[in-house]
Design a protein around this motif. Structure first.
Motif, short mmCIF file in Angstrom:
data_model
loop_
_atom_site.label_atom_id
_atom_site.label_comp_id
_atom_site.label_asym_id
_atom_site.label_seq_id
_atom_site.Cartn_x
_atom_site.Cartn_y
_atom_site.Cartn_z
N GLU A 148 37.41 -7.98 34.13
CA GLU A 148 36.65 -6.57 33.49
C GLU A 148 34.71 -6.24 33.64
O GLU A 148 34.74 -4.96 33.72
CB GLU A 148 37.15 -6.13 32.08
N ARG A 151 33.42 -5.97 36.54
CA ARG A 151 33.43 -4.52 37.09
C ARG A 151 33.10 -3.60 36.19
O ARG A 151 32.69 -2.93 36.88
CB ARG A 151 35.47 -4.37 36.86
N TYR A 152 32.81 -3.65 34.78
CA TYR A 152 32.29 -2.45 34.22
C TYR A 152 30.78 -3.40 33.77
O TYR A 152 30.01 -1.87 32.92
CB TYR A 152 32.77 -2.57 32.53
N MET A 155 28.64 -1.09 35.57
CA MET A 155 28.55 0.73 35.55
C MET A 155 27.70 1.25 34.12
O MET A 155 27.64 2.11 34.45
CB MET A 155 30.67 0.75 35.54
N TYR A 156 28.33 0.69 33.33
CA TYR A 156 28.21 0.85 31.93
C TYR A 156 26.44 0.96 31.29
O TYR A 156 25.80 1.40 30.83
CB TYR A 156 28.44 -0.01 30.77
#
Length: 172
Positions: A148, A151-152, A155-156
């Motif tokens: 996670e 992946r994130y 992006m955040y």
């Protein structure tokens, strides 16, 4: 002039919100790793130390970083003479009270809650087995958390900046 100041403020706030959310994704795997190490130390204390559980929890807490430290020390305090609680009650209360200060999620909390049901209630061999099971479950959660994070997290960070820019464009 005030419009420009407001635009910069909105952009900065949205960017910081994105960075804070990304930081949560980055902190979770390291906190799970520290919790795993703490449980492995508890396993060693039970196996070789013959240390009473409150003392073992306090020692492990003092060796761990925050927020793991607070959970174990609070559980040890709850088992002191002032609070004659069982290991299950004290660990559950510490988790309920202090979990919100961690970046960890419900699956890790459930692992600790399940561990608290057996901690201090069975023989040494059985407790070691339950600790090993908890460590394996947490290792699985750690790998999920790392996925996670990969992946994130980025992006955040980007999403915070982009949302701020979108709001500024919308109001201009």
């Amino acid at each position: 002039m005030f419009k420009m100041f407001g635009a910069v403020l909105v952009l900065l706030t949205a960017t910081l919100a994105g960075f804070m959310q990304a930081r949560q994704f980055a902190a979770r795997p390291s906190q799970i790793r520290r919790l795993i190490l703490a449980l492995k130390r508890l396993e060693t204390e039970i196996m070789y130390g013959f240390t009473p559980l409150p003392d073992a929890l306090r020692r492990i807490g003092e060796q761990s970083g925050e927020p793991i430290r607070a959970i174990f020390v609070n559980a040890a305090d709850n088992m002191s003479s002032a609070h004659p609680w069982t290991a299950q009650e004290s660990l559950e209360q510490a988790v309920m009270k202090l979990w919100k200060y961690t970046a960890m999620k419900a699956p890790e909390q459930e692992v600790i809650r399940q561990l608290s049901l057996t901690l201090g209630t069975s023989d040494r061999k059985d407790q070691l087995g339950h600790l090993a099971t908890a460590v394996r479950q947490l290792e699985s959660e750690e790998s999920t958390a790392r996925e996670e994070q990969a992946r994130y997290e980025k992006m955040y960070r980007s999403l915070g900046l982009l949302c701020g820019a979108f709001i500024v464009i919308l109001f201009y």
